[in-house]
Design an enzyme around this catalytic site. Structure first.
Site, PDB file in Angstrom:
ATOM      1  N   LYS A  79      52.896  31.964  -6.748  1.00  6.40           N
ATOM      2  CA  LYS A  79      51.752  32.789  -6.360  1.00  6.40           C
ATOM      3  C   LYS A  79      52.256  34.062  -5.682  1.00  6.40           C
ATOM      4  CE  LYS A  79      47.299  32.291  -3.901  1.00  6.40           C
ATOM      5  NZ  LYS A  79      46.456  31.375  -3.101  1.00  6.40           N
ATOM      6  N   SER A 154      41.807  30.504  -4.886  1.00 10.45           N
ATOM      7  CA  SER A 154      42.375  31.804  -5.130  1.00 10.45           C
ATOM      8  C   SER A 154      43.660  31.773  -5.948  1.00 10.45           C
ATOM      9  CB  SER A 154      42.651  32.493  -3.803  1.00 10.45           C
ATOM     10  OG  SER A 154      43.641  31.780  -3.081  1.00 10.45           O
ATOM     11  N   SER A 178      42.231  26.477  -2.346  1.00 12.66           N
ATOM     12  CA  SER A 178      42.779  27.375  -3.366  1.00 12.66           C
ATOM     13  C   SER A 178      43.827  26.799  -4.295  1.00 12.66           C
ATOM     14  CB  SER A 178      43.340  28.625  -2.709  1.00 12.66           C
ATOM     15  OG  SER A 178      42.279  29.479  -2.397  1.00 12.66           O
TER      16      SER A 178
HETATM   17  N1  GLN Z   1      37.776  29.922  -1.573  1.00 13.66           N
HETATM   18  C1  GLN Z   1      38.143  29.831  -0.201  1.00 13.66           C
HETATM   19  C2  GLN Z   1      38.015  31.168   0.461  1.00 13.66           C
HETATM   20  O1  GLN Z   1      37.651  32.071  -0.197  1.00 13.66           O
HETATM   21  C3  GLN Z   1      39.520  29.261  -0.073  1.00 13.66           C
HETATM   22  C4  GLN Z   1      40.611  30.234  -0.169  1.00 13.66           C
HETATM   23  C5  GLN Z   1      41.972  29.652  -0.062  1.00 13.66           C
HETATM   24  O2  GLN Z   1      42.140  28.424  -0.002  1.00 13.66           O
HETATM   25  N2  GLN Z   1      42.951  30.518   0.022  1.00 13.66           N
HETATM   26  O3  GLN Z   1      38.272  31.336   1.603  1.00 13.66           O
END
Ligand code: GLN
Length: 474
Positions: A79, A154, A178
């Site tokens: 990532k 994400s 994410s």
């Molecule tokens: N979807 C969640 C957010 O927008 C989780 C994001 C993540 O785990 N980095 O905060």
């Protein structure tokens, strides 16, 4: 070689036997990326030295023979918020365009020691804020199973890279789901490890009390191999768990699994619930016991998360001032320098900076931030008492399968995709999303993840149950 049927475990054996070389394995994956990534856009960058890395691995494979580490010569994707020395890292943001990492993240160092081959940097929501990978400054990633749908976020690029057979495994970060959500939407395994079990050193921070790096792979066994390679104490991360305090559970053949029924109502699609029930039935048939558990405060988890996470994110993002990292836009005064530079943040990041600053501001910190922290403690208590009676807790990973690109245009509906994943981050426990069942949308079969949660440091329970569910050697 057919990359679609390869696993890390299988490729490792083949590399040791000499069925193919690390170079050939890397070439096969690069070919798949070339074929698929113009549509999927899982990668922000494919590295230009992949074959050189593979040649180094081939030399080590010859020298180390049977003792070769499990990831030697295995092509992995990273990532874009995990630092690899000398390579770019942008966290999906324009503000870090041109930034080059000056040191290796702990996980990168560990993977280099193992001899893994880094294929490239994967796409992500800007600063990991999102559930769809649509908020990346470098364009959206598409779901390899259906190009009209999102891969989840994400870490959508990492999930999609593995799902399109463009990597044998990948790393993502999970602050509120994410890794698990893209795992669910793309039909691969995604693990959120125990907070502190994998060092955060070299991960571009989002919510520091919630962030953890976790692996994606096609099988539970492969996920375990990557987790075993990256976990462990790191002096550079003050919250990293000491080896000695890492208490692994005893492995069993039969587990008791709790289901928080009253929590499974919020926005959950009928067919996704049925798929979840079918997975539970399968576990019962395999001899496990399924009981109801109560988590009375977990319904407040999403609200608490969307206060704590922006509070911590807004604080972490203060460092992007144009002076120390990445982009710098000069204005007529110092204040204007900051304003010009920070205007490069996208709308979701700005929204969270505003919310975070608000909930931490003198007049509101008690009403919002401190209250959310108190709620987090209540949820922690709920899980600790539930785990007195059960060894794992099961929920769907999300309310449904991958949604359409552009479908969730208001932030609140996007946040609701995280309803089942955020509790684990607030409490710090491990969670895994397992691709077990599918549901139909527009005549296409789409995966929905089965999520299992376990007490702190009990990843092995998740692996054991996950392997049983997927009929991997148990
Ligand atoms: N979807 C969640 C957010 O927008 C989780 C994001 C993540 O785990 N980095 O905060």
């Amino acid at each position: 070689m057919d990359v679609a049927t390869l696993t890390i475990k299988g490729a490792h054996e083949s590399l040791k036997r000499g069925d193919f070389s690390a170079r050939e394995l890397a070439q096969a994956h690069l070919k798949k990326v070339e074929e698929k990534d113009k549509d999927v856009h899982a990668y922000i960058e494919v590295f230009d030295d992949v074959l050189h890395q593979a040649d180094v691995a081939d030399r080590r494979l010859k020298e180390e023979g049977e003792d070769a580490p499990s990831l030697l010569g295995i092509p992995l994707a990273m990532k874009d918020n995990i630092l690899i020395k000398g390579r770019k890292a942008t966290a999906g943001s324009k503000i870090l365009e041109g930034y080059e990492a000056t040191y290796d993240a702990h996980v990168s160092k560990k993977l280099k020691e193992e001899g893994a081959v880094f294929l490239g940097r994967t796409n992500m929501d800007e600063f990991a804020m999102g559930s769809s990978t649509e908020s990346s400054a470098y364009g959206a990633t598409k779901n390899p199973r259906d190009y009209t749908r999102v891969p989840g976020g994400s870490s959508g690029g990492s999930g999609a890279a593995v799902a399109m057979n463009g990597a044998l495994g990948a790393l993502g970060s999970d602050t509120g789901g994410s890794v698990r959500l893209p795992g669910s939407f793309c039909g691969v395994v995604g693990l959120k490890p125990t907070y502190g079990s994998v060092s955060r050193c070299g991960l571009i921070a989002m919510g520091s009390s919630l962030d953890v790096i976790g692996p994606f792979a096609k099988t539970v066994s492969d996920t375990e191999i990557i987790f075993d390679a990256i976990k462990g104490k790191d002096e550079r991360d003050g919250t990293s768990l000491r080896g000695g305090s890492y208490q692994e559970p005893e492995l069993k053949k039969k587990y008791t699994i709790g289901v928080p029924r009253e929590f499974l109502k919020e926005g959950l699609g009928e067919d996704t619930l049925q798929a979840f029930e079918a997975s539970l039935s399968d576990l019962k048939e395999k001899g496990h016991t399924v009981v109801d558990v109560k988590l009375p405060n977990v319904k407040y988890a999403l609200a608490a998360y969307y206060i704590i996470m922006p509070a911590e994110s807004s604080t972490n993002l203060e460092r992007f001032d144009g002076v120390r990292f990445g982009l710098f836009k000069e204005g007529p005064t110092l204040l204007r320098d900051y304003e010009e530079t920070r205007s490069a943040f996208g709308p979701e990041v700005k929204r969270r900076i505003l919310i975070g600053s608000y909930v931490l501001s003198a007049g509101y910190v008690d009403a919002y931030y401190h209250k959310a922290r108190a709620v987090k403690e209540l949820i922690r208590g709920d899980f600790l008492s539930a785990f007195r009676d059960v060894e794992a807790i099961a929920t769907p990973t999300s309310t449904g399968p991958a949604f359409k690109i552009g479908e969730k245009s208001d932030p609140l509906s996007m946040y609701l995709a995280d309803i089942f994943t955020v509790p684990a981050n607030l409490v710090g426990i491990p969670g895994i999303s397992i691709p077990h069942k599918e549901v139909e949308r527009d005549g296409k079969s789409l995966p929905v993840g089965f999520q299992l949660l376990a007490p702190h440091m009990h990843e092995k329970t998740l692996f054991s149950l996950g392997k049983h569910l997927l009929n991997e050697d148990f």
